[in-house]
Motif scaffolding. Structure first.
Motif, PDB file in Angstrom:
ATOM      1  N   ARG A   1       9.138 -11.846  11.228  1.00  0.00           N
ATOM      2  CA  ARG A   1       9.173 -11.329   9.860  1.00  0.00           C
ATOM      3  C   ARG A   1       8.897  -9.817   9.865  1.00  0.00           C
ATOM      4  O   ARG A   1       9.561  -9.047   9.169  1.00  0.00           O
ATOM      5  N   LEU A   2       7.955  -9.404  10.706  1.00  0.00           N
ATOM      6  CA  LEU A   2       7.651  -7.977  10.787  1.00  0.00           C
ATOM      7  C   LEU A   2       8.865  -7.193  11.275  1.00  0.00           C
ATOM      8  O   LEU A   2       9.148  -6.097  10.792  1.00  0.00           O
ATOM      9  N   ALA A   3       9.585  -7.763  12.253  1.00  0.00           N
ATOM     10  CA  ALA A   3      10.793  -7.096  12.751  1.00  0.00           C
ATOM     11  C   ALA A   3      11.791  -6.912  11.614  1.00  0.00           C
ATOM     12  O   ALA A   3      12.434  -5.866  11.478  1.00  0.00           O
ATOM     13  N   ARG A   4      11.888  -7.922  10.767  1.00  0.00           N
ATOM     14  CA  ARG A   4      12.824  -7.863   9.631  1.00  0.00           C
ATOM     15  C   ARG A   4      12.379  -6.796   8.628  1.00  0.00           C
ATOM     16  O   ARG A   4      13.187  -6.028   8.109  1.00  0.00           O
ATOM     17  N   VAL A   5      11.077  -6.738   8.361  1.00  0.00           N
ATOM     18  CA  VAL A   5      10.541  -5.750   7.417  1.00  0.00           C
ATOM     19  C   VAL A   5      10.814  -4.334   7.930  1.00  0.00           C
ATOM     20  O   VAL A   5      11.219  -3.456   7.168  1.00  0.00           O
ATOM     21  N   VAL A   6      10.635  -4.144   9.250  1.00  0.00           N
ATOM     22  CA  VAL A   6      10.899  -2.824   9.841  1.00  0.00           C
ATOM     23  C   VAL A   6      12.385  -2.489   9.730  1.00  0.00           C
ATOM     24  O   VAL A   6      12.772  -1.396   9.320  1.00  0.00           O
ATOM     25  N   LEU A   7      13.225  -3.444  10.081  1.00  0.00           N
ATOM     26  CA  LEU A   7      14.672  -3.187  10.054  1.00  0.00           C
ATOM     27  C   LEU A   7      15.181  -2.927   8.633  1.00  0.00           C
ATOM     28  O   LEU A   7      16.100  -2.135   8.436  1.00  0.00           O
ATOM     29  N   LEU A   8      14.559  -3.560   7.668  1.00  0.00           N
ATOM     30  CA  LEU A   8      14.971  -3.335   6.272  1.00  0.00           C
ATOM     31  C   LEU A   8      14.402  -2.029   5.716  1.00  0.00           C
ATOM     32  O   LEU A   8      14.797  -1.574   4.653  1.00  0.00           O
ATOM     33  N   GLY A   9      13.445  -1.455   6.450  1.00  0.00           N
ATOM     34  CA  GLY A   9      12.876  -0.177   6.026  1.00  0.00           C
ATOM     35  C   GLY A   9      11.898  -0.292   4.874  1.00  0.00           C
ATOM     36  O   GLY A   9      11.760   0.639   4.074  1.00  0.00           O
ATOM     37  N   LEU A  10      11.181  -1.410   4.799  1.00  0.00           N
ATOM     38  CA  LEU A  10      10.272  -1.638   3.673  1.00  0.00           C
ATOM     39  C   LEU A  10       8.889  -1.049   3.985  1.00  0.00           C
ATOM     40  O   LEU A  10       7.963  -1.752   4.381  1.00  0.00           O
ATOM     41  N   GLU A  11       8.782   0.243   3.808  1.00  0.00           N
ATOM     42  CA  GLU A  11       7.562   0.960   4.189  1.00  0.00           C
ATOM     43  C   GLU A  11       6.322   0.462   3.459  1.00  0.00           C
ATOM     44  O   GLU A  11       5.282   0.242   4.084  1.00  0.00           O
ATOM     45  N   ASP A  12       6.409   0.329   2.151  1.00  0.00           N
ATOM     46  CA  ASP A  12       5.211  -0.054   1.378  1.00  0.00           C
ATOM     47  C   ASP A  12       4.697  -1.416   1.824  1.00  0.00           C
ATOM     48  O   ASP A  12       3.498  -1.624   1.990  1.00  0.00           O
ATOM     49  N   GLU A  13       5.614  -2.348   2.018  1.00  0.00           N
ATOM     50  CA  GLU A  13       5.227  -3.694   2.438  1.00  0.00           C
ATOM     51  C   GLU A  13       4.571  -3.661   3.821  1.00  0.00           C
ATOM     52  O   GLU A  13       3.562  -4.312   4.082  1.00  0.00           O
ATOM     53  N   LEU A  14       5.144  -2.828   4.693  1.00  0.00           N
ATOM     54  CA  LEU A  14       4.610  -2.756   6.057  1.00  0.00           C
ATOM     55  C   LEU A  14       3.230  -2.109   6.082  1.00  0.00           C
ATOM     56  O   LEU A  14       2.343  -2.533   6.812  1.00  0.00           O
ATOM     57  N   LEU A  15       3.053  -1.105   5.239  1.00  0.00           N
ATOM     58  CA  LEU A  15       1.767  -0.400   5.203  1.00  0.00           C
ATOM     59  C   LEU A  15       0.641  -1.329   4.738  1.00  0.00           C
ATOM     60  O   LEU A  15      -0.503  -1.194   5.166  1.00  0.00           O
ATOM     61  N   GLU A  16       0.967  -2.263   3.891  1.00  0.00           N
ATOM     62  CA  GLU A  16      -0.068  -3.165   3.365  1.00  0.00           C
ATOM     63  C   GLU A  16      -0.306  -4.385   4.242  1.00  0.00           C
ATOM     64  O   GLU A  16      -1.207  -5.166   3.984  1.00  0.00           O
ATOM     65  N   ASP A  17       0.509  -4.557   5.269  1.00  0.00           N
ATOM     66  CA  ASP A  17       0.419  -5.775   6.087  1.00  0.00           C
ATOM     67  C   ASP A  17      -0.635  -5.619   7.182  1.00  0.00           C
ATOM     68  O   ASP A  17      -0.478  -4.812   8.103  1.00  0.00           O
ATOM     69  N   GLY A  18      -1.697  -6.406   7.099  1.00  0.00           N
ATOM     70  CA  GLY A  18      -2.770  -6.303   8.093  1.00  0.00           C
ATOM     71  C   GLY A  18      -2.586  -7.222   9.284  1.00  0.00           C
ATOM     72  O   GLY A  18      -3.382  -7.191  10.233  1.00  0.00           O
ATOM     73  N   THR A  19      -1.522  -8.016   9.289  1.00  0.00           N
ATOM     74  CA  THR A  19      -1.402  -9.026  10.347  1.00  0.00           C
ATOM     75  C   THR A  19      -1.180  -8.459  11.767  1.00  0.00           C
ATOM     76  O   THR A  19      -1.611  -9.104  12.731  1.00  0.00           O
ATOM     77  N   PRO A  20      -0.559  -7.278  11.933  1.00  0.00           N
ATOM     78  CA  PRO A  20      -0.433  -6.789  13.322  1.00  0.00           C
ATOM     79  C   PRO A  20      -1.792  -6.627  14.013  1.00  0.00           C
ATOM     80  O   PRO A  20      -1.882  -6.656  15.234  1.00  0.00           O
ATOM     81  N   TRP A  21      -2.859  -6.476  13.223  1.00  0.00           N
ATOM     82  CA  TRP A  21      -4.186  -6.232  13.793  1.00  0.00           C
ATOM     83  C   TRP A  21      -4.852  -7.514  14.276  1.00  0.00           C
ATOM     84  O   TRP A  21      -5.926  -7.456  14.883  1.00  0.00           O
ATOM     85  N   ILE A  22      -4.270  -8.656  14.009  1.00  0.00           N
ATOM     86  CA  ILE A  22      -4.895  -9.886  14.531  1.00  0.00           C
ATOM     87  C   ILE A  22      -4.205 -10.358  15.811  1.00  0.00           C
ATOM     88  O   ILE A  22      -4.565 -11.387  16.372  1.00  0.00           O
ATOM     89  N   CYS A  23      -3.240  -9.590  16.298  1.00  0.00           N
ATOM     90  CA  CYS A  23      -2.618  -9.894  17.595  1.00  0.00           C
ATOM     91  C   CYS A  23      -3.707  -9.872  18.666  1.00  0.00           C
ATOM     92  O   CYS A  23      -4.507  -8.940  18.721  1.00  0.00           O
ATOM     93  N   VAL A  24      -3.750 -10.895  19.488  1.00  0.00           N
ATOM     94  CA  VAL A  24      -4.795 -10.969  20.522  1.00  0.00           C
ATOM     95  C   VAL A  24      -4.323 -10.394  21.862  1.00  0.00           C
ATOM     96  O   VAL A  24      -4.962 -10.570  22.888  1.00  0.00           O
TER      97      VAL A  24
END
Ligand code: SF4
Ligand code: SF4
Length: 169
Positions: free
Chosen positions: A48-71
């Motif tokens: 989903r994150l790859a899709r958000v990046v490819l669509l260029g949805l900056e605001d949505e990506l900036l608010e997404d905290g899930t990359p920080w829970i990658c172990v």
């Protein structure tokens, strides 16, 4: 509703290394199927994150905290059939968020301060029990005195001192 009129079409170029072209991602979900953080709440869903990046949805990506829970287990790196390097994408998004907003403090940081983990361990207790393991894993959650020492160390950092309102117990 997604407003593509505000999309940044070059976002993927700003975030990713050209050696790992995320335009090759065909959303197969293999990276999610083996990701331990995909079980978290909210889940880390790399596809989903790859899709958000490819669509260029900056605001949505900036608010997404899930990359920080990658172990940082790198399982997705091994599994991606398209060489997208999902783990690297995760780290790249973290870097981009931090540069974009220097005051940004992901919720994962406050959760680590509060309990030593980004996720409550309660949800895995039944699974551990079914496997014949101790219900509480032998990590910091089992040793409250160590958690207190860990918090005392973190209180000495500038991050916590300057944002103490976010690190109250
Ligand atoms: S490296 Fe991160 S995103 Fe990839 S499988 Fe592991 S936890 Fe998930
Ligand atoms: S495994 Fe690779 S191609 Fe499949 S969704 Fe994940 S990043 Fe995209």
């Amino acid at each position: 509703m997604i407003d593509l009129a505000k999309a940044n079409k070059n976002l993927w170029k700003e975030i990713t290394d050209e050696s790992a072209d995320i335009r090759n991602c065909f959303n197969c979900g293999t990276c999610v199927s083996g990701c331990p953080a995909a079980e978290a709440e909210p889940p880390l869903l790399i596809r989903r994150l790859a899709r958000v990046v490819l669509l260029g949805l900056e605001d949505e990506l900036l608010e997404d905290g899930t990359p920080w829970i990658c172990v940082t287990c790198s399982a997705c790196e091994e599994m991606c059939p398209m060489g997208v390097h999902p783990f690297e994408l995760c780290l790249s998004i973290r870097r981009w968020q931090s540069k974009k907003d220097e005051t940004y403090i992901p919720s994962a940081v406050t959760e680590i301060f509060q309990r030593g983990h980004t996720q409550p361990v309660g949800k895995v207790q039944e699974l551990r029990k079914s496997l014949g393991l101790e219900e509480v894993p032998p990590t910091i959650v089992k040793f409250p005195e160590l958690l207190e020492k860990f918090q005392a160390i973190l209180r000495e950092t500038e991050l916590v001192k300057e944002n103490d309102y976010m690190f109250r117990l």
